[in-house]
Design an enzyme around this catalytic site. Sequence first.
Site, PDB file in Angstrom:
ATOM      1  N   THR A 113      35.219  -4.333  20.066  1.00  0.00           N
ATOM      2  CA  THR A 113      35.556  -3.640  21.626  1.00  0.00           C
ATOM      3  C   THR A 113      34.845  -4.331  22.936  1.00  0.00           C
ATOM      4  O   THR A 113      33.857  -4.439  23.426  1.00  0.00           O
ATOM      5  CB  THR A 113      34.345  -2.215  21.531  1.00  0.00           C
ATOM      6  OG1 THR A 113      32.882  -3.245  21.419  1.00  0.00           O
ATOM      7  CG2 THR A 113      34.577  -1.350  21.048  1.00  0.00           C
ATOM      8  N   THR A 144      29.549  -0.941  18.792  1.00  0.00           N
ATOM      9  CA  THR A 144      29.337  -0.501  20.198  1.00  0.00           C
ATOM     10  C   THR A 144      30.051  -0.104  21.212  1.00  0.00           C
ATOM     11  O   THR A 144      31.101  -0.686  21.544  1.00  0.00           O
ATOM     12  CB  THR A 144      28.415  -1.436  20.596  1.00  0.00           C
ATOM     13  OG1 THR A 144      28.041  -2.877  19.755  1.00  0.00           O
ATOM     14  CG2 THR A 144      27.009  -1.220  21.835  1.00  0.00           C
ATOM     15  N   PHE A 189      21.986  -3.110  14.230  1.00  0.00           N
ATOM     16  CA  PHE A 189      21.004  -4.141  15.103  1.00  0.00           C
ATOM     17  C   PHE A 189      21.147  -5.642  14.586  1.00  0.00           C
ATOM     18  O   PHE A 189      19.865  -6.279  15.349  1.00  0.00           O
ATOM     19  CB  PHE A 189      19.384  -3.589  14.892  1.00  0.00           C
ATOM     20  CG  PHE A 189      19.923  -2.484  16.224  1.00  0.00           C
ATOM     21  CD1 PHE A 189      19.791  -1.711  17.558  1.00  0.00           C
ATOM     22  CD2 PHE A 189      20.053  -1.318  15.497  1.00  0.00           C
ATOM     23  CE1 PHE A 189      19.745  -0.427  17.607  1.00  0.00           C
ATOM     24  CE2 PHE A 189      19.866   0.417  15.948  1.00  0.00           C
ATOM     25  CZ  PHE A 189      19.700   0.601  17.149  1.00  0.00           C
ATOM     26  N   LYS A 216      21.284   2.455  21.103  1.00  0.00           N
ATOM     27  CA  LYS A 216      21.951   0.984  21.158  1.00  0.00           C
ATOM     28  C   LYS A 216      21.987  -0.303  22.642  1.00  0.00           C
ATOM     29  O   LYS A 216      21.669  -1.744  22.881  1.00  0.00           O
ATOM     30  CB  LYS A 216      22.977   1.309  20.955  1.00  0.00           C
ATOM     31  CG  LYS A 216      24.220  -0.123  20.608  1.00  0.00           C
ATOM     32  CD  LYS A 216      23.997  -1.391  19.427  1.00  0.00           C
ATOM     33  CE  LYS A 216      24.452  -2.707  19.713  1.00  0.00           C
ATOM     34  NZ  LYS A 216      24.309  -3.403  18.690  1.00  0.00           N
ATOM     35  N   HIS A 273      11.108 -16.150  24.693  1.00  0.00           N
ATOM     36  CA  HIS A 273      10.929 -18.065  24.286  1.00  0.00           C
ATOM     37  C   HIS A 273      12.152 -18.012  25.776  1.00  0.00           C
ATOM     38  O   HIS A 273      13.001 -17.379  25.636  1.00  0.00           O
ATOM     39  CB  HIS A 273      12.212 -18.464  22.896  1.00  0.00           C
ATOM     40  CG  HIS A 273      11.248 -17.983  21.537  1.00  0.00           C
ATOM     41  ND1 HIS A 273       9.631 -18.453  21.385  1.00  0.00           N
ATOM     42  CD2 HIS A 273      11.141 -17.354  21.179  1.00  0.00           C
ATOM     43  CE1 HIS A 273       9.506 -18.066  20.663  1.00  0.00           C
ATOM     44  NE2 HIS A 273      10.632 -17.386  20.324  1.00  0.00           N
ATOM     45  N   CYS A 322      26.824  -9.787  22.480  1.00  0.00           N
ATOM     46  CA  CYS A 322      26.461  -8.818  22.538  1.00  0.00           C
ATOM     47  C   CYS A 322      25.062  -8.191  23.279  1.00  0.00           C
ATOM     48  O   CYS A 322      25.298  -7.371  24.980  1.00  0.00           O
ATOM     49  CB  CYS A 322      25.101  -7.987  21.325  1.00  0.00           C
ATOM     50  SG  CYS A 322      25.439  -7.318  20.000  1.00  0.00           S
TER      51      CYS A 322
HETATM   52  C1  UDX Z   1      21.157  -9.657  19.516  1.00  0.00           C
HETATM   53  C2  UDX Z   1      20.559  -8.382  19.292  1.00  0.00           C
HETATM   54  O1  UDX Z   1      19.237  -9.321  18.855  1.00  0.00           O
HETATM   55  C3  UDX Z   1      20.642  -7.111  17.659  1.00  0.00           C
HETATM   56  O2  UDX Z   1      19.859  -6.707  17.548  1.00  0.00           O
HETATM   57  C4  UDX Z   1      22.351  -7.004  18.234  1.00  0.00           C
HETATM   58  O3  UDX Z   1      22.417  -6.119  17.342  1.00  0.00           O
HETATM   59  C5  UDX Z   1      23.028  -7.389  18.670  1.00  0.00           C
HETATM   60  O4  UDX Z   1      22.757  -8.624  19.833  1.00  0.00           O
HETATM   61  P1  UDX Z   1      22.538 -12.009  18.455  1.00  0.00           P
HETATM   62  O5  UDX Z   1      23.169 -12.056  19.891  1.00  0.00           O
HETATM   63  O6  UDX Z   1      22.651 -12.016  17.219  1.00  0.00           O
HETATM   64  O7  UDX Z   1      21.937 -10.212  18.113  1.00  0.00           O
HETATM   65  O8  UDX Z   1      20.912 -12.935  19.092  1.00  0.00           O
HETATM   66  P2  UDX Z   1      19.193 -12.457  19.293  1.00  0.00           P
HETATM   67  O9  UDX Z   1      18.735 -13.904  17.931  1.00  0.00           O
HETATM   68  O10 UDX Z   1      19.209 -11.780  19.932  1.00  0.00           O
HETATM   69  O11 UDX Z   1      20.071 -13.650  20.506  1.00  0.00           O
HETATM   70  C6  UDX Z   1      20.474 -13.466  21.193  1.00  0.00           C
HETATM   71  C7  UDX Z   1      20.561 -14.347  22.686  1.00  0.00           C
HETATM   72  O12 UDX Z   1      18.767 -14.494  23.542  1.00  0.00           O
HETATM   73  C8  UDX Z   1      20.995 -15.921  22.453  1.00  0.00           C
HETATM   74  O13 UDX Z   1      21.323 -16.471  22.906  1.00  0.00           O
HETATM   75  C9  UDX Z   1      19.298 -16.374  22.244  1.00  0.00           C
HETATM   76  O14 UDX Z   1      18.757 -17.790  22.874  1.00  0.00           O
HETATM   77  C10 UDX Z   1      18.487 -15.124  23.467  1.00  0.00           C
HETATM   78  N1  UDX Z   1      17.035 -15.588  22.958  1.00  0.00           N
HETATM   79  C11 UDX Z   1      16.931 -14.649  22.377  1.00  0.00           C
HETATM   80  C12 UDX Z   1      16.275 -16.337  24.347  1.00  0.00           C
HETATM   81  O15 UDX Z   1      16.713 -16.550  24.707  1.00  0.00           O
HETATM   82  N2  UDX Z   1      15.202 -16.078  23.904  1.00  0.00           N
HETATM   83  C13 UDX Z   1      14.272 -15.536  23.172  1.00  0.00           C
HETATM   84  O16 UDX Z   1      12.846 -14.917  23.368  1.00  0.00           O
HETATM   85  C14 UDX Z   1      14.850 -14.673  21.972  1.00  0.00           C
END
Ligand code: UDX
Length: 439
Positions: free
Chosen positions: A86, A122, A156, A211, A258, A267
Site C-alpha cells: 500500500t 496497513t 507490528f 496500527k 535513541h 512504516c
Molecule cells: C517500525 C515499527 O517498529 C513496527 O512496529 C512497524 O510495524 C513498522 O515500523 P521498522 O520500520 O522496521 O518498524 O523499524 P524500527 O526499528 O521501528 O525503526 C524505524 C526507524 O526509527 C529507523 O529509521 C530507526 O533508525 C529509527 N529509530 C528507532 C530511531 O531513530 N530511534 C529509536 O530509538 C528507534
Amino acid sequence: MRVCMIGTGYVGLVSGACFADFGHDVVCVDKDASKIERLNSGGIPIYEPGLDKLVADNVAAGRLSFTLDLAEAMKGADAVFIAVGTPSRRGDGHADLSYVYAASEEIAAYIDQYVVVVTKSTVPVGTGKEVLDIIAKARPDLKPGVDFSTASNPEFLREGAAISDFKRPDRVVVGAEEEAARDVMRELYRPLFINETPIVFTNRVTSELIKYAANAFLATKITFINEMADICEKTGANVQEVAKGIGLDGRIGSKFLHAGPGYGGSCFPKDTLALVQTAKDYGVPTKIVEAVVDINDTRKKAMADRVKEACGGSLKDKTVAVLGLTFKPNTDDMRDSPSLDVIPAMKADGATVRVHDPEGMEEAEKSFGETVTWCDGPYHAMEGADVVVLLTEWDAYRALDFKKMQSLLKAPIFVDLRNVYNPETMRDHGFSYVSIGRP
Ligand code: UDX
C-alpha cells in the site's frame, strides 16, 4: 488451519512462514512470476535474518508453498490474508489501495466456503468495510458475516527482527465483527497462548486505527528525543543520559529514545503521513503528528550540515566515507533512509562520496548509481577520506580499529550520527568527533 497469504513481500512472506512454523498449512500467492519462481527454487527475495531457514524448513515439512494460482491457494482456506503493498500515492500522501481492491475482487471470485478475509497490509481506517463491500458486490449470492467475514489484523513487525516479533509479540490485535471470525483468528494465533501473548479483540475500524496510532506515537517519541538532542547540543547536556533519566519512568519507557538522524523505513514516514491525511479527510486536527512529519523531514536534510561544519564549513573537494546506507541495521531496505537525503546534500556541496553497507548496496545502487564510489568494506571506504560519517549502526561498524582508521584517513574527523562511540575514547584516540546531543 489452512491459510492463504496474498503478497510475498516483506509482511506476507514473514507472516506466511511464521504461520507455517506454528503448524498451519500456508499457501503464499503472488502475481509476480519471477518472485514465485525464485521462492520455489529456494531463493528469498528480501534480506531478513533467519527467514531463509524458516522458509526452507517449512517448505521441506510440506506446510508452506508458493503459487501464482489464487483459486488453488484459496481451496479450503479458513483465512485469506491480504498482505499486498500500500505505497504512498504520489502527491497527496494517501495510501494507494489499488492492490488491496484488486485482491478483494479476486478473492470474491473464489469463495466457496466460510472464510475470513483479513487485511494485514496497513490500510487506512475504514478499508475493511470497503473490502467487505467489494466482495459483497461481486458476490450477491454470499451473505456478509455468514458466508464470509472481514477482519483487520495489523502487523507490528520491525525489519531485522521480524521473525521474533511475529513469534513473541507484545500483543496481537484483531478487529472483527463476528464471533466466527474471532474463533478463526484465535485458532491461528493459539500457539502464542503458551507465552500468554495478549490478543486484543476490537471492532474492525478500531484495529485499523491502532496500527496508525502505534506508529505515529513511536515516530513522535523518536522526534521528541531528537529535539531534546538539539537542546542538549546548545546547553551542554547529554541526550543519552536524558533518555535514561526519563525512560526509567515506567510511564515513559526506555525504548525508542535513541536520538539519531531522523526515522526512516517503510512504516513511520508513510503511516504518519497517512494518518495526517485521514484526519484531514475527517476534518480533525492532528497538529502533533503533522509537526512530527515536518520536523523529521527537515532533520534528515540538515544532517549534511553537521558533516560540513565538522569539515570547517564546506565539503568542496573533500572525500566523505559513509558507513551504512539502509534506514537501520539488519535490513537491505532503503525506503526513506536518511542516506537518501544526506548523500545528495553532501554531493551538492562538492563532496566525493565513498560508501559501504553490509547488506544494502544492491538496493542502494538503484538510488545512487554511479554518483558514489562503492567500497567493499568500511576501511576501503575510508581510504584517502577527509571524514567518516557513521549513518547506520550496523554491528560491523561498532568495533572499528582506530589505528587502522588513522592510517587510512587524510584527516581524523568522525561524524557519528548514531552515537555508537564514546566521545572521550574517540578524543583520546585523536579523533575530532561529532555525535548527536552529546557534549
Ligand atoms: C517500525 C515499527 O517498529 C513496527 O512496529 C512497524 O510495524 C513498522 O515500523 P521498522 O520500520 O522496521 O518498524 O523499524 P524500527 O526499528 O521501528 O525503526 C524505524 C526507524 O526509527 C529507523 O529509521 C530507526 O533508525 C529509527 N529509530 C528507532 C530511531 O531513530 N530511534 C529509536 O530509538 C528507534
